[in-house]
Design an enzyme around this catalytic site. Sequence first.
Site, mmCIF file in Angstrom:
data_model
loop_
_atom_site.group_PDB
_atom_site.id
_atom_site.type_symbol
_atom_site.label_atom_id
_atom_site.label_comp_id
_atom_site.label_asym_id
_atom_site.label_seq_id
_atom_site.Cartn_x
_atom_site.Cartn_y
_atom_site.Cartn_z
ATOM 1 N N SER A 128 -6.578 -52.646 -84.620
ATOM 2 C CA SER A 128 -5.439 -51.522 -84.854
ATOM 3 C C SER A 128 -5.948 -50.154 -84.949
ATOM 4 C CB SER A 128 -5.106 -52.001 -86.366
ATOM 5 O OG SER A 128 -4.201 -51.028 -86.949
ATOM 6 N N GLU A 130 -5.122 -48.149 -87.102
ATOM 7 C CA GLU A 130 -5.359 -47.691 -88.295
ATOM 8 C C GLU A 130 -6.755 -47.714 -88.760
ATOM 9 O OE1 GLU A 130 -3.659 -47.267 -91.617
ATOM 10 O OE2 GLU A 130 -2.375 -46.478 -90.098
ATOM 11 N N TYR A 151 -6.240 -51.922 -95.663
ATOM 12 C CA TYR A 151 -6.032 -52.526 -94.272
ATOM 13 C C TYR A 151 -6.946 -51.977 -93.197
ATOM 14 C CZ TYR A 151 -3.612 -53.476 -90.106
ATOM 15 O OH TYR A 151 -3.162 -54.172 -88.947
ATOM 16 N N ASN A 180 0.891 -48.563 -83.162
ATOM 17 C CA ASN A 180 2.047 -49.266 -83.553
ATOM 18 C C ASN A 180 2.957 -49.839 -82.261
ATOM 19 O OD1 ASN A 180 1.027 -47.051 -85.386
ATOM 20 N ND2 ASN A 180 2.743 -47.992 -86.689
ATOM 21 N N ARG A 186 10.426 -56.751 -85.472
ATOM 22 C CA ARG A 186 9.691 -56.200 -86.225
ATOM 23 C C ARG A 186 10.024 -56.463 -87.790
ATOM 24 N NH1 ARG A 186 4.544 -54.267 -87.516
ATOM 25 N NH2 ARG A 186 4.242 -52.013 -87.130
ATOM 26 N N VAL A 191 8.487 -48.984 -91.129
ATOM 27 C CA VAL A 191 9.426 -48.011 -91.206
ATOM 28 C C VAL A 191 10.430 -47.900 -90.109
ATOM 29 C CG1 VAL A 191 8.206 -46.077 -89.959
ATOM 30 C CG2 VAL A 191 9.538 -45.452 -92.003
ATOM 31 N N ARG A 219 3.452 -41.269 -85.188
ATOM 32 C CA ARG A 219 2.931 -42.336 -84.702
ATOM 33 C C ARG A 219 3.176 -42.546 -83.177
ATOM 34 N NH1 ARG A 219 0.740 -42.262 -88.857
ATOM 35 N NH2 ARG A 219 0.651 -43.914 -90.189
#
Length: 335
Positions: A128, A130, A151, A180, A186, A191, A219
Amino acid sequence: MTGITGQDGCYLTEFLLGQHYEVHGLVRRSSSFNTARLNHLYRDVHDPSANLILHHGDLLDGSSLRRVLSTVEPVEVYNLAAQSHVRISFEEPEYTADVVATGTLRLLEAMRDYSSLSKPMRLYQASSSEMFGCAPSPQNEVTPFHPRSPYGVAKAAAHFQCVNYREAYGMFICCGILFNHESPQRGETFVTRKITRALTRIKLGLQEHVYLGNLEARRDWGFAGDYVEAMWLMLQQSEPDDFVIATGQSFSVRDFLDEAACQLGLDWGPHVKIDSRYFRPAEVDFLQGDASKARRVLGWSPKVGFQQLVGMMVERDLELARQEATLIGAGHAVS
Ligand code: NAP
Ligand code: F7E
């Protein structure tokens, strides 16, 4: 496929069935049905033409992974399962690490044992963006990781476990570092979907407000349907490698609100309230991926742009809101 009941699981299943694969998915036990995203693809196992088969199992239970691997003898394994919500990972850090990091290790160990006994399998690992956290953008495959959440840390651990098993045991493992990606499928607490669900309901008078957190985070949002094709392409190469998958464009949460509201002809100002509970102890401010390696090696590029992505989510959620309004109009309570 682990995580077959999630957003990516349903798009990847649809894609693989279209490529004439027989797809086997791991489903964890739940007190209520968790296979809604697969309903349109599933045929009863008693139907001789059924090519989607579900097995009970869990990344927390290594024995279930071994059992499914030895029963199915897969050629390709896609590890999509995760506690994938960043905010929740701050509430449940140990659980998140157990599923995401140790769960991946359990799968790797099961695959290593099984591969040594039989024909080799190829693994796709859902890494990811992230993991980049606060690393400067644009981020690519050589950008150092600086995760900002339990995460992100767990995904980085899983990523390095995969790299290590590839180097140590020569296993065919590809990590897709996906930015993302969203869709009408989803989860409703991420969000983008939270916004499209809320604004479409507001448009039809079904709710008045939506509570959000940091509107300034940026993002790189792509379409899940495009991204699952990249997962598959990685496993079709002659050598295993890691790839960033992204659009190369970055938008803020505020931009997403603007676009969704504009498409609905709404002014979101009076309807959006800020609630501190949706802020994170440490935020990832700016993600923007550089997917030039995927373009060059895999021939992959995204097809759906930002406006089109918002449009498909708004359209689907407007339809759901209309159905809800019809039920309420007919006197049915909607939960
Ligand atoms: P998602 O919608 O949250 O789906 C997660 C899946 O994992 C669900 O099928 C869930 O099952 C399953 N799962 C959770 N815990 C499990 C466990 N202990 N054992 C077995 N299965 C378990 O996630 P997604 O958006 O499809 O993402 C797919 C993967 O890509 C995840 O690993 C995610 O972390 C990663 N990723 C996602 C994005 C993104 O933007 N979507 C970006 C980068 C990486 P239930 O249905 O029963 O909950
Ligand atoms: O948050 C901000 C929030 O939860 C995006 C997962 O798929 O992508 C996803 O993780 C941004 C953050 O996604 C709310 O602070 C504002 O800056 O939709 P999100 P995420 O955290 O980027 C990565 C690549 C993954 O791998 C993950 O699995 O939006 N934000 N207000 C909010 N976020 C949420 N959820 N809810 C709000 O009310």
